[in-house]
Design a protein around this motif. Structure first.
Motif, PDB file in Angstrom:
ATOM      1  N   ARG A 175      -1.027  17.454   1.619  1.00 19.32           N
ATOM      2  CA  ARG A 175      -0.561  16.221   1.166  1.00 19.32           C
ATOM      3  C   ARG A 175      -1.247  14.971   1.588  1.00 19.32           C
ATOM      4  NH1 ARG A 175       5.930  16.210   0.705  1.00 19.32           N
ATOM      5  NH2 ARG A 175       6.233  18.252  -0.396  1.00 19.32           N
ATOM      6  N   LEU A 176      -1.639  13.991   0.387  1.00 19.91           N
ATOM      7  CA  LEU A 176      -2.285  13.010   0.848  1.00 19.91           C
ATOM      8  C   LEU A 176      -1.533  11.867   0.424  1.00 19.91           C
ATOM      9  CD1 LEU A 176      -6.096  13.613  -0.498  1.00 19.91           C
ATOM     10  CD2 LEU A 176      -5.185  13.715   1.902  1.00 19.91           C
ATOM     11  N   LYS A 177      -1.213  10.966   1.399  1.00 21.20           N
ATOM     12  CA  LYS A 177      -0.479   9.697   1.189  1.00 21.20           C
ATOM     13  C   LYS A 177      -1.348   8.584   0.230  1.00 21.20           C
ATOM     14  CE  LYS A 177       2.548   6.257   3.352  1.00 21.20           C
ATOM     15  NZ  LYS A 177       2.976   5.720   4.560  1.00 21.20           N
ATOM     16  N   CYS A 178      -1.011   8.535  -0.988  1.00 22.66           N
ATOM     17  CA  CYS A 178      -1.699   7.640  -1.816  1.00 22.66           C
ATOM     18  C   CYS A 178      -1.050   6.480  -2.268  1.00 22.66           C
ATOM     19  CB  CYS A 178      -1.903   8.456  -3.228  1.00 22.66           C
ATOM     20  SG  CYS A 178      -2.620  10.141  -2.815  1.00 22.66           S
ATOM     21  N   ASP A 179       0.000   5.779  -1.351  1.00 17.56           N
ATOM     22  CA  ASP A 179       0.337   4.452  -1.984  1.00 17.56           C
ATOM     23  C   ASP A 179      -0.410   3.484  -1.069  1.00 17.56           C
ATOM     24  OD1 ASP A 179       1.248   5.214   0.738  1.00 17.56           O
ATOM     25  OD2 ASP A 179       3.055   4.606   0.387  1.00 17.56           O
ATOM     26  N   GLY A 180      -0.303   2.112  -1.197  1.00 11.12           N
ATOM     27  CA  GLY A 180      -1.078   1.113  -0.649  1.00 11.12           C
ATOM     28  C   GLY A 180      -2.157   0.474  -1.480  1.00 11.12           C
ATOM     29  N   ASN A 181      -2.795  -0.170  -1.173  1.00 12.06           N
ATOM     30  CA  ASN A 181      -3.695  -0.969  -1.786  1.00 12.06           C
ATOM     31  C   ASN A 181      -5.230  -0.318  -1.954  1.00 12.06           C
ATOM     32  OD1 ASN A 181      -6.140  -2.913  -2.212  1.00 12.06           O
ATOM     33  ND2 ASN A 181      -4.222  -4.376  -2.585  1.00 12.06           N
ATOM     34  N   PHE A 182      -5.647  -0.327  -3.164  1.00 14.51           N
ATOM     35  CA  PHE A 182      -6.958   0.678  -3.442  1.00 14.51           C
ATOM     36  C   PHE A 182      -8.005   0.044  -2.680  1.00 14.51           C
ATOM     37  CE2 PHE A 182     -10.555   2.304  -6.021  1.00 14.51           C
ATOM     38  CZ  PHE A 182     -10.509   3.631  -5.342  1.00 14.51           C
TER      39      PHE A 182
END
Length: 196
Positions: free
Chosen positions: A159-166
């Motif tokens: 699982r990759l954490k994909c929240d936050g600012n790109f």
């Protein structure tokens, strides 16, 4: 059907067709996967595969004092001249057909009720007779952990954490990776108008 204070109501296909807002509202207050368990994905899978697989809809809505707190998005089919019945979650036909694969599927439970509903679900499964079999494919093992299950296959996943600012993510990459992955795409996009 009333079980441990929860009201279980099986819905038909017509109700499933019109359940988008209820379904997705519950999904927002659950920890179920927002892609593979959303109404759009499950409904499209059902409409595509129900007839070719000859399966029957078996969805239950679960209520607590008229509030929708859970959904069991299941289907069933009969094997061996209708004697043996298998239950699957919508989204996969494990061992039957190479349908579009869904991942992280399972019930949709309001997080405030999830412990009680998970236990109720496992008791409901255990309460079926020997001629019924529940297949739970492509789920996270910790979500379905009764002692008496048979695991046919277990895979490792990440699982990759994909929240936050790109943009912050891109800044954290090395210059070589940014050049290879992002800057060349920007350059080609300027030169070739059809690159999205």
């Amino acid at each position: 059907m009333l079980v441990n204070g929860f009201q279980y109501r099986r819905i038909d296909e017509h109700e499933f067709d019109s359940a988008k807002s209820q379904w997705n509202d519950l999904l927002k207050v659950s920890d179920a996967n927002p892609l593979f368990v959303c109404w759009e994905w499950m409904h499209a899978w059902w409409k595509t595969w129900a007839e070719p697989l000859n399966i029957q809809l078996y969805i239950y809505f679960i209520y607590s004092h008229d509030q929708l707190v859970g959904i069991l998005p299941l289907y069933t089919f009969h094997k061996r001249q209708g004697v043996f019945r298998e239950f699957h979650f919508l989204g996969n036909a494990w061992g039957r057909s190479p349908t579009v694969r869904s991942e992280y599927i399972g019930p949709i439970f309001n997080m405030n009720f999830s412990n009680a509903l998970n236990q109720d679900f496992l008791n409901w499964v255990k309460g079926h007779g020997l001629l019924d079999c529940f297949i739970v494919a492509d789920c996270i093992r910790s979500d379905f952990a009764p002692d008496n299950v048979t695991i046919r296959k277990a895979d490792k996943g990440y699982r990759l954490k994909c929240d936050g600012n790109f943009d912050n993510y891109k800044k954290g990459l090395s210059a070589a990776v940014r050049l290879k992955v992002f800057n060349r795409v920007d350059y080609l996009r300027e030169k070739l108008y059809y690159i999205v």
